[in-house]
Design a protein around this motif. Structure first.
Motif, PDB file in Angstrom:
ATOM      1  N   ARG A 164       0.838  -1.190   0.000  1.00 60.83           N
ATOM      2  CA  ARG A 164       0.000   0.000   0.000  1.00 60.83           C
ATOM      3  C   ARG A 164       0.875   1.243   0.000  1.00 60.83           C
ATOM      4  O   ARG A 164       1.593   1.513   0.954  1.00 60.83           O
ATOM      5  CB  ARG A 164      -0.878  -0.009   1.234  1.00 60.83           C
ATOM      6  N   GLU A 170      -8.177   6.061   0.574  1.00 64.35           N
ATOM      7  CA  GLU A 170      -8.674   5.481   1.828  1.00 64.35           C
ATOM      8  C   GLU A 170      -9.388   4.178   1.541  1.00 64.35           C
ATOM      9  O   GLU A 170     -10.118   4.062   0.557  1.00 64.35           O
ATOM     10  CB  GLU A 170      -9.677   6.438   2.485  1.00 64.35           C
ATOM     11  N   ARG A 171      -9.187   3.183   2.396  1.00 64.72           N
ATOM     12  CA  ARG A 171      -9.941   1.945   2.273  1.00 64.72           C
ATOM     13  C   ARG A 171     -11.072   1.976   3.299  1.00 64.72           C
ATOM     14  O   ARG A 171     -11.037   2.731   4.281  1.00 64.72           O
ATOM     15  CB  ARG A 171      -9.039   0.729   2.527  1.00 64.72           C
ATOM     16  N   ARG A 180     -11.304  -3.520   9.080  1.00 63.56           N
ATOM     17  CA  ARG A 180     -11.199  -2.089   8.798  1.00 63.56           C
ATOM     18  C   ARG A 180     -10.116  -1.827   7.756  1.00 63.56           C
ATOM     19  O   ARG A 180      -9.148  -2.574   7.673  1.00 63.56           O
ATOM     20  CB  ARG A 180     -10.809  -1.336  10.070  1.00 63.56           C
ATOM     21  N   ASP A 181     -10.318  -0.731   7.005  1.00 67.84           N
ATOM     22  CA  ASP A 181      -9.251  -0.182   6.173  1.00 67.84           C
ATOM     23  C   ASP A 181      -8.772  -1.145   5.084  1.00 67.84           C
ATOM     24  O   ASP A 181      -7.617  -1.135   4.717  1.00 67.84           O
ATOM     25  CB  ASP A 181      -8.063   0.176   7.100  1.00 67.84           C
TER      26      ASP A 181
END
Ligand SMILES: [Zn+2]
Ligand SMILES: [Zn+2]
Ligand SMILES: [Zn+2]
Ligand SMILES: [Zn+2]
Ligand SMILES: [Zn+2]
Length: 363
Positions: A164, A170-171, A180-181
């Motif tokens: 990344r 943003e994920r 999350r993310d």
């Protein structure tokens, strides 16, 4: 004088005046001094109106009120119709045979409406309720943990994780695996999104009937019925003919503008022909004089301009043309054929010379 046919003498005097203006007084009426030949212009047109009668079965959309208002007949051949005012125009008299008007229901619809052919009466068209996410295309980028399957890769024995970079967007929290993310921010791991065309209902309104399922039946115009009747037509059709002895070879004389034409108009086949016609003209139009079959009206127009061609013995290079004009007899001059031929040869000789000189220069 202007409207009478000039004599040979009149014409010769006019040419004499023309020659005298240019300082060459001459007596053209002396034997052998000049030759007059007549090439008069003549235009004839006949406009006939031919009557034709026929019957036919007819139908129209809707009710019969306007048809009932038309004139009726029982025997079409006996129905009197006045000849047309203008035989050059087409006229059609539409009549209705007595007792034939009827209204029949349309067999292709109910009350003027029929099932919509576009949606087959469903009112809508099928549409997929959801579509592939345009960001991750439903692939592994849907969620870096579960690929959109809901089962994290760590449990599926797949090694490594996505690199990344600092600029990566943003994920989101994955709706499938709950991490999350890691998920595509557009579909949040679901790989697909709701179709905006149908809002997920799997159907869009039909564009043809706008959801009404039925449409107006075009053949009957939505009336749900037809009016049928037997129509009788009395037609007056133009049938013109023309004879013209005024070719383009005389356009330069401007006879249309300057000439005083003799004109006549006749409407009867038995009317006496105009006095000014020459025998040759009578022969030319003879076949147009008898009435045609079913002719109900005619108009014949005649236009005649006496035109003399004068050759002067003393001026073999020129030809004179004379015709009656408002100001008297108009005289125009042309090079004679002999002169034209000589000029053409001279022009050819000059052209040949130019070519020879050009070649000499280029050499
Ligand atoms: Zn119909
Ligand atoms: Zn859809
Ligand atoms: Zn996931
Ligand atoms: Zn996505
Ligand atoms: Zn429809």
């Amino acid at each position: 004088m202007a409207s009478a046919v000039p004599s040979d003498d009149d014409v010769l005097r006019a040419v004499e005046r023309r020659l005298a203006e240019r300082g060459a007084p001459v007596d053209l009426r002396a034997p052998g001094a000049a030759k007059v030949s007549w090439q008069s212009l003549f235009e004839f047109r006949v406009d006939r109106s031919i009557e034709k009668r026929h019957e036919r079965a007819t139908r129209q959309k809707g009710t019969s009120e306007d048809i009932e208002a038309r004139p009726t007949y029982t025997d079409l051949d006996a129905y009197p119709v006045a000849p047309p005012d203008d035989p050059a125009r087409t006229y059609r008299h539409r009549l209705v045979r007595e007792g034939t008007v009827d209204e029949v229901p349309c067999d292709g619809c109910v009350g003027g409406r029929t099932t919509c052919g576009t949606c087959k009466g469903r009112g809508g068209m099928p549409c997929p309720p959801d579509v592939e996410c345009e960001d991750c295309h439903g692939g592994v980028d849907a969620c870096w943990e579960c690929d959109g399957t809901g089962t994290p890769r760590t449990r599926r024995a797949r090694a490594g994780s996505r690199p990344r970079g600092p600029d990566a967007p943003e994920r989101a929290v994955c709706r499938r695996c709950g991490r999350r993310d890691v998920a595509c921010p557009t579909c949040r791991g679901r790989t697909r999104k709701v179709c905006t065309d149908c809002d997920g209902t799997a159907s869009t309104p039909c564009k043809e009937c706008r959801g009404a399922k039925r449409v107006t039946h075009r053949p009957c115009g939505g009336a749900g019925r037809f009016t049928v009747w037997t129509e009788g037509v009395v037609a007056h059709l133009p049938d013109p003919d023309e004879v013209r002895l005024s070719g383009p070879q005389f356009a330069w004389l401007q006879t249309d503008l300057l000439g005083v034409w003799m004109r006549a108009e006749l409407t009867g086949v038995t009317d006496a022909l105009p006095d000014f016609l020459e025998d040759g003209h009578r022969d030319l139009i003879a076949r147009h004089l008898p009435a045609r079959e079913n002719e109900v009206r005619r108009r014949m127009t005649f236009a005649y301009l006496p035109l003399a061609r004068v050759e002067v013995h003393g001026h073999p290079d020129r030809v004179y043309y004379a015709f009656p004009a408002v100001t008297g007899i108009e005289v125009a001059r042309r090079p004679s054929r002999r002169r034209v031929t000589a000029l053409a040869w001279a022009a050819t000789a000059v052209a040949a010379l130019v070519v020879a000189v050009s070649l000499a220069v280029l050499r």
